[in-house]
Write an enzyme that holds these catalytic residues in place. Sequence first.
Site, PDB file in Angstrom:
ATOM      1  N   GLY A   1       0.797  -1.213   0.000  1.00  0.00           N
ATOM      2  CA  GLY A   1       0.000   0.000   0.000  1.00  0.00           C
ATOM      3  C   GLY A   1       0.838   1.275   0.000  1.00  0.00           C
ATOM      4  O   GLY A   1       0.378   2.322  -0.447  1.00  0.00           O
TER       5      GLY A   1
ATOM      6  N   GLU B   1       1.595   1.760  -3.525  1.00  0.00           N
ATOM      7  CA  GLU B   1       0.322   2.112  -4.168  1.00  0.00           C
ATOM      8  C   GLU B   1      -0.088   3.550  -3.846  1.00  0.00           C
ATOM      9  O   GLU B   1      -0.617   4.259  -4.700  1.00  0.00           O
ATOM     10  CB  GLU B   1      -0.750   1.109  -3.738  1.00  0.00           C
ATOM     11  CG  GLU B   1      -0.481  -0.274  -4.312  1.00  0.00           C
ATOM     12  CD  GLU B   1      -1.327  -1.365  -3.669  1.00  0.00           C
ATOM     13  OE1 GLU B   1      -1.167  -1.598  -2.447  1.00  0.00           O
ATOM     14  OE2 GLU B   1      -2.142  -1.981  -4.365  1.00  0.00           O
TER      15      GLU B   1
HETATM   16  N1  CAA Z   1       1.720  -3.654   8.782  1.00  0.00           N
HETATM   17  C1  CAA Z   1       1.803  -3.663  10.114  1.00  0.00           C
HETATM   18  N2  CAA Z   1       2.960  -3.509  10.788  1.00  0.00           N
HETATM   19  C2  CAA Z   1       4.089  -3.373  10.066  1.00  0.00           C
HETATM   20  C3  CAA Z   1       4.082  -3.379   8.671  1.00  0.00           C
HETATM   21  C4  CAA Z   1       2.827  -3.521   8.022  1.00  0.00           C
HETATM   22  N3  CAA Z   1       2.703  -3.473   6.668  1.00  0.00           N
HETATM   23  N4  CAA Z   1       5.343  -3.243   8.226  1.00  0.00           N
HETATM   24  C5  CAA Z   1       6.129  -3.158   9.322  1.00  0.00           C
HETATM   25  N5  CAA Z   1       5.369  -3.234  10.428  1.00  0.00           N
HETATM   26  C6  CAA Z   1       5.825  -3.195  11.831  1.00  0.00           C
HETATM   27  C7  CAA Z   1       6.531  -4.473  12.220  1.00  0.00           C
HETATM   28  O1  CAA Z   1       5.585  -5.463  12.551  1.00  0.00           O
HETATM   29  C8  CAA Z   1       7.356  -4.012  13.389  1.00  0.00           C
HETATM   30  O2  CAA Z   1       6.504  -3.915  14.509  1.00  0.00           O
HETATM   31  P1  CAA Z   1       6.974  -4.584  15.933  1.00  0.00           P
HETATM   32  O3  CAA Z   1       8.213  -3.813  16.285  1.00  0.00           O
HETATM   33  O4  CAA Z   1       5.810  -4.305  16.799  1.00  0.00           O
HETATM   34  O5  CAA Z   1       7.239  -6.019  15.637  1.00  0.00           O
HETATM   35  C9  CAA Z   1       7.755  -2.596  13.000  1.00  0.00           C
HETATM   36  O6  CAA Z   1       6.819  -2.183  11.989  1.00  0.00           O
HETATM   37  C10 CAA Z   1       9.157  -2.508  12.407  1.00  0.00           C
HETATM   38  O7  CAA Z   1       9.222  -3.428  11.328  1.00  0.00           O
HETATM   39  P2  CAA Z   1      10.378  -4.548  11.218  1.00  0.00           P
HETATM   40  O8  CAA Z   1      10.886  -4.914  12.552  1.00  0.00           O
HETATM   41  O9  CAA Z   1       9.850  -5.640  10.343  1.00  0.00           O
HETATM   42  O10 CAA Z   1      11.494  -3.695  10.437  1.00  0.00           O
HETATM   43  P3  CAA Z   1      12.659  -4.297   9.503  1.00  0.00           P
HETATM   44  O11 CAA Z   1      13.571  -3.155   9.261  1.00  0.00           O
HETATM   45  O12 CAA Z   1      13.207  -5.550  10.070  1.00  0.00           O
HETATM   46  O13 CAA Z   1      11.913  -4.689   8.124  1.00  0.00           O
HETATM   47  C11 CAA Z   1      10.378  -4.343   6.265  1.00  0.00           C
HETATM   48  C12 CAA Z   1      11.331  -3.710   7.303  1.00  0.00           C
HETATM   49  C13 CAA Z   1      11.160  -5.175   5.264  1.00  0.00           C
HETATM   50  C14 CAA Z   1       9.661  -3.200   5.569  1.00  0.00           C
HETATM   51  C15 CAA Z   1       9.355  -5.237   7.008  1.00  0.00           C
HETATM   52  O14 CAA Z   1       8.776  -4.521   8.068  1.00  0.00           O
HETATM   53  C16 CAA Z   1       8.234  -5.745   6.145  1.00  0.00           C
HETATM   54  O15 CAA Z   1       8.423  -6.650   5.358  1.00  0.00           O
HETATM   55  N6  CAA Z   1       7.019  -5.157   6.288  1.00  0.00           N
HETATM   56  C17 CAA Z   1       5.839  -5.605   5.593  1.00  0.00           C
HETATM   57  C18 CAA Z   1       5.881  -5.243   4.116  1.00  0.00           C
HETATM   58  C19 CAA Z   1       4.648  -5.759   3.441  1.00  0.00           C
HETATM   59  O16 CAA Z   1       4.405  -6.944   3.334  1.00  0.00           O
HETATM   60  N7  CAA Z   1       3.805  -4.838   2.932  1.00  0.00           N
HETATM   61  C20 CAA Z   1       2.569  -5.183   2.268  1.00  0.00           C
HETATM   62  C21 CAA Z   1       1.452  -5.122   3.259  1.00  0.00           C
HETATM   63  S1  CAA Z   1      -0.102  -5.724   2.574  1.00  0.00           S
HETATM   64  C22 CAA Z   1      -0.672  -4.481   1.614  1.00  0.00           C
HETATM   65  O17 CAA Z   1      -0.092  -3.441   1.532  1.00  0.00           O
HETATM   66  C23 CAA Z   1      -1.966  -4.749   0.864  1.00  0.00           C
HETATM   67  C24 CAA Z   1      -2.270  -3.724  -0.171  1.00  0.00           C
HETATM   68  O18 CAA Z   1      -2.113  -3.951  -1.332  1.00  0.00           O
HETATM   69  C25 CAA Z   1      -2.817  -2.438   0.195  1.00  0.00           C
END
Ligand code: CAA
Length: 258
Positions: A109, A112
């Site tokens: 998102g 997006e």
């Molecule tokens: N939703 C909720 N929480 C999220 C998040 C998300 N999309 N992305 C990161 N966070 C949170 C993590 O859970 C973490 O929280 P806690 O400390 O409470 O565990 C905090 O943010 C910090 O994140 P990380 O510890 O994971 O940070 P990192 O530096 O190790 O990694 C990252 C960074 C690679 C961006 C990783 O956070 C990640 O992969 N995030 C998710 C990315 C993702 O899958 N996005 C797509 C979401 S679905 C979507 O967007 C649907 C759509 O089409 C609209």
Amino acid sequence: AQQFENILVETRGRVGLVTLNRPQALNALNKATMEELVAAVTAMDSDPEVGAVVITGSEKAFAAGADIKEMAAKGYLEMYAEDWFRGWENLTRLRIPIIAAVSGFALGGGCELAMMCDIIIAGDNAKFGQPEINLGVIPGMGGSQRLTRAVGKAKAMDMVLTGRFIDAEEAERSGLVSRVVPAAVVIDEALKAAELIAAKSKPAAMLAKEAVNAAFEMGLAQGVVFERRVFHSLFASEDQKEGMAAFTEKRPPEFKGR
Ligand code: CAA
């Protein structure tokens, strides 16, 4: 001014600046953030004193996607009944030019949202991706459509099917972003571009945005006629008289937005 929990809102001259502010979740876009962002930019859209908007995040993350924790337990009917993500369409209907200033992660998102904006200025540390496939889903805020229009089938399929992130250089090469600048100056560059736009005639800028966006909805012949009619309509504005007079008189124009 309206109080928000998930975003910071300020105005600098004629430019509105909205900063996503959920650092604990890398600016994950939960429903509340969407509603606040849409409300803030909608107010700027209808404010004649604001001529352009910059949306930005933090240095580490523009936005790491929709809020996974908010969605995880939902069922189909709940997602459908609430028409999850439908509210983002309200942002894409606004007429004011919007620049995304992207540092760090613009994922799911987040990518997006950047693509809903009119111009993307990326820091050289930016990472774009549509990793939803890794969660067992697909993009849901327009990614499969806007990314494909922006970068074509080859890159869009690569990103949407593998979930691979692309860096700022690849994003620029692919046509996803307008400019890449050093990460430290990404907000400054976006504000400068926004100031330039905000100094134009606001109706002309809104119609310019509408005309470019029409290219994604209309056939060429129809789009060219649409453009010409809009071009003609601007001759009803004082700003057209001012702009052309200023050119002839070799002075900068002073647009009034009418
Ligand atoms: N939703 C909720 N929480 C999220 C998040 C998300 N999309 N992305 C990161 N966070 C949170 C993590 O859970 C973490 O929280 P806690 O400390 O409470 O565990 C905090 O943010 C910090 O994140 P990380 O510890 O994971 O940070 P990192 O530096 O190790 O990694 C990252 C960074 C690679 C961006 C990783 O956070 C990640 O992969 N995030 C998710 C990315 C993702 O899958 N996005 C797509 C979401 S679905 C979507 O967007 C649907 C759509 O089409 C609209």
